[in-house]
Design an enzyme around this catalytic site. Structure first.
Site, PDB file in Angstrom:
ATOM      1  N   GLU A 130       0.801  -1.088  -0.211  1.00  0.00           N
ATOM      2  CA  GLU A 130       0.098   0.153  -0.046  1.00  0.00           C
ATOM      3  C   GLU A 130       1.257   1.381  -0.274  1.00  0.00           C
ATOM      4  O   GLU A 130       0.693   2.657   0.166  1.00  0.00           O
ATOM      5  CB  GLU A 130      -0.793   0.132   1.222  1.00  0.00           C
ATOM      6  CG  GLU A 130      -1.709  -1.371   1.648  1.00  0.00           C
ATOM      7  CD  GLU A 130      -2.722  -1.579   0.069  1.00  0.00           C
ATOM      8  OE1 GLU A 130      -2.902  -0.849  -1.021  1.00  0.00           O
ATOM      9  OE2 GLU A 130      -3.553  -2.608  -0.107  1.00  0.00           O
ATOM     10  N   THR A 132       5.300   2.426   0.044  1.00  0.00           N
ATOM     11  CA  THR A 132       6.382   2.350   0.833  1.00  0.00           C
ATOM     12  C   THR A 132       6.442   4.085   2.404  1.00  0.00           C
ATOM     13  O   THR A 132       5.357   4.702   2.183  1.00  0.00           O
ATOM     14  CB  THR A 132       8.287   2.599   0.263  1.00  0.00           C
ATOM     15  OG1 THR A 132       8.025   3.531   0.177  1.00  0.00           O
ATOM     16  CG2 THR A 132       7.953   0.864   0.095  1.00  0.00           C
TER      17      THR A 132
HETATM   18  C1  LIG Z   1       3.649  -9.386   0.865  1.00  0.00           C
HETATM   19  C2  LIG Z   1       3.408  -7.898   0.248  1.00  0.00           C
HETATM   20  C3  LIG Z   1       2.008  -8.249  -1.155  1.00  0.00           C
HETATM   21  C4  LIG Z   1       1.590  -7.663  -1.869  1.00  0.00           C
HETATM   22  N1  LIG Z   1       0.247  -7.279  -2.305  1.00  0.00           N
HETATM   23  C5  LIG Z   1      -0.392  -6.605  -3.085  1.00  0.00           C
HETATM   24  C6  LIG Z   1      -1.753  -6.722  -3.732  1.00  0.00           C
HETATM   25  O1  LIG Z   1      -2.017  -7.552  -3.828  1.00  0.00           O
HETATM   26  N2  LIG Z   1      -1.349  -5.925  -4.605  1.00  0.00           N
HETATM   27  C7  LIG Z   1      -1.060  -5.052  -6.028  1.00  0.00           C
HETATM   28  O2  LIG Z   1      -0.932  -4.353  -6.725  1.00  0.00           O
HETATM   29  N3  LIG Z   1       0.027  -5.131  -5.173  1.00  0.00           N
HETATM   30  C8  LIG Z   1       0.777  -5.572  -3.539  1.00  0.00           C
HETATM   31  N4  LIG Z   1       2.005  -5.557  -3.997  1.00  0.00           N
HETATM   32  C9  LIG Z   1       2.926  -4.747  -4.237  1.00  0.00           C
HETATM   33  C10 LIG Z   1       3.022  -3.341  -2.836  1.00  0.00           C
HETATM   34  O3  LIG Z   1       2.026  -2.409  -3.044  1.00  0.00           O
HETATM   35  C11 LIG Z   1       4.292  -2.696  -3.889  1.00  0.00           C
HETATM   36  O4  LIG Z   1       5.260  -3.226  -3.635  1.00  0.00           O
HETATM   37  C12 LIG Z   1       4.560  -1.641  -3.109  1.00  0.00           C
HETATM   38  O5  LIG Z   1       3.587  -0.116  -3.328  1.00  0.00           O
HETATM   39  C13 LIG Z   1       6.031  -0.780  -3.882  1.00  0.00           C
HETATM   40  O6  LIG Z   1       6.362  -0.851  -5.057  1.00  0.00           O
HETATM   41  P1  LIG Z   1       7.409  -1.821  -5.724  1.00  0.00           P
HETATM   42  O7  LIG Z   1       7.890  -2.768  -5.342  1.00  0.00           O
HETATM   43  O8  LIG Z   1       7.074  -1.347  -7.359  1.00  0.00           O
HETATM   44  O9  LIG Z   1       8.704  -0.964  -5.646  1.00  0.00           O
HETATM   45  P2  LIG Z   1       9.233   0.154  -6.576  1.00  0.00           P
HETATM   46  O10 LIG Z   1       8.157   1.997  -6.359  1.00  0.00           O
HETATM   47  O11 LIG Z   1      10.031   0.336  -7.283  1.00  0.00           O
HETATM   48  O12 LIG Z   1       9.909   1.251  -4.858  1.00  0.00           O
HETATM   49  C14 LIG Z   1      11.473   0.822  -4.704  1.00  0.00           C
HETATM   50  C15 LIG Z   1      11.747   2.512  -3.446  1.00  0.00           C
HETATM   51  O13 LIG Z   1      11.815   3.316  -4.082  1.00  0.00           O
HETATM   52  C16 LIG Z   1      11.420   4.323  -3.184  1.00  0.00           C
HETATM   53  N5  LIG Z   1      10.503   5.156  -4.403  1.00  0.00           N
HETATM   54  C17 LIG Z   1       9.545   5.040  -5.438  1.00  0.00           C
HETATM   55  N6  LIG Z   1       9.079   6.308  -6.171  1.00  0.00           N
HETATM   56  C18 LIG Z   1       9.596   7.352  -5.400  1.00  0.00           C
HETATM   57  C19 LIG Z   1       9.628   8.101  -5.579  1.00  0.00           C
HETATM   58  N7  LIG Z   1       8.650   8.862  -6.319  1.00  0.00           N
HETATM   59  N8  LIG Z   1      11.026   9.528  -4.250  1.00  0.00           N
HETATM   60  C20 LIG Z   1      11.345   8.467  -3.403  1.00  0.00           C
HETATM   61  N9  LIG Z   1      11.891   7.276  -3.616  1.00  0.00           N
HETATM   62  C21 LIG Z   1      10.780   6.125  -4.072  1.00  0.00           C
HETATM   63  C22 LIG Z   1       9.881   2.989  -2.590  1.00  0.00           C
HETATM   64  O14 LIG Z   1       9.833   4.300  -1.557  1.00  0.00           O
HETATM   65  C23 LIG Z   1      11.224   2.544  -2.295  1.00  0.00           C
HETATM   66  O15 LIG Z   1      11.890   2.646  -1.483  1.00  0.00           O
HETATM   67  C24 LIG Z   1       2.332  -5.892  -2.675  1.00  0.00           C
HETATM   68  C25 LIG Z   1       3.870  -6.008  -1.581  1.00  0.00           C
HETATM   69  C26 LIG Z   1       3.978  -6.756  -0.624  1.00  0.00           C
HETATM   70  C27 LIG Z   1       5.902  -7.066  -0.303  1.00  0.00           C
END
Ligand SMILES: Cc1cc2nc3c(=O)[nH]c(=O)nc-3n(C[C@H](O)[C@H](O)[C@H](O)COP(=O)(O)OP(=O)(O)OC[C@H]3O[C@@H](n4cnc5c(N)ncnc54)[C@H](O)[C@@H]3O)c2cc1C
Length: 157
Positions: A130, A132
């Site tokens: 939801e 980070t």
């Molecule tokens: C156990 C688990 C269950 C999940 N379940 C679901 C689900 O049911 N449905 C669903 O849709 N998703 C789900 N997710 C996905 C989850 O919502 C995403 O992993 C999360 O929102 C982070 O996105 P990302 O992995 O793409 O990371 P990224 O967006 O790639 O982020 C990587 C890093 O970069 C940072 N970052 C990103 N954008 C910026 C910015 N603009 N400025 C500065 N820093 C930034 C982030 O804070 C993080 O530290 C799940 C994840 C987990 C771990």
């Protein structure tokens, strides 16, 4: 719509953080009462009491904030920045509490038998899904400053 679903799910995840934090605090407290070192239960040592007190203060703080957020939800008065603020704050505090609780169990904190290591893993997932900590901060930051800092502007050359 997507905004409403995200709002509701972030609100629920904020509650999840509090549950995980309470589990860490209760486990650390119970362990400190039964584990003896230097002839006394850990709970009798000042530094252990300080750490437990800090945990309790953080949990009380989270609960008060979340209760108010729940009241605002009931009144139809809640917004994404408010929910993001709670999600950011609670997961950050819960991560700190659970790391501390794990440490307070010593070597046993690593074992699954005492559950604190499991909660510590859970809070890492809760911190990420939801949105980070950083992304919640960007939502709050945009609301309080008026500037959206999500997407940087690429250099023109
Ligand atoms: C156990 C688990 C269950 C999940 N379940 C679901 C689900 O049911 N449905 C669903 O849709 N998703 C789900 N997710 C996905 C989850 O919502 C995403 O992993 C999360 O929102 C982070 O996105 P990302 O992995 O793409 O990371 P990224 O967006 O790639 O982020 C990587 C890093 O970069 C940072 N970052 C990103 N954008 C910026 C910015 N603009 N400025 C500065 N820093 C930034 C982030 O804070 C993080 O530290 C799940 C994840 C987990 C771990």
């Amino acid at each position: 719509d997507t905004e409403k679903v995200l709002l509701a799910s972030r609100f629920c995840v904020a509650w999840e953080s509090i549950g995980a934090a309470i589990a860490g605090y209760e486990t650390a407290l119970a362990y400190a009462k039964q584990r003896k070192q230097f002839g006394m239960p850990l709970a009798a040592f000042q530094l252990i009491q300080y750490r437990l007190s800090r945990m309790l203060a953080d949990i009380t703080d989270m609960l008060c904030m979340q209760l108010r957020l729940s009241q605002l939800l009931d009144e139809g008065e809640y917004s994404m920045p408010r929910v993001a603020l709670a999600k950011m704050h609670h997961t950050e505090r819960a991560r700190a509490i659970l790391a501390d609780a794990r440490d307070m169990l010593g070597g046993n904190g690593i074992l699954l038998d005492y559950h604190v290591a499991r909660h510590l893993c859970d809070i890492e997932a809760i911190d990420t899904y939801e949105g980070t900590d950083t992304v919640q901060a960007l939502i709050v930051g945009r609301d309080i400053t008026g500037y959206s800092a999500f997407v940087p502007v690429a250099p023109s050359h």
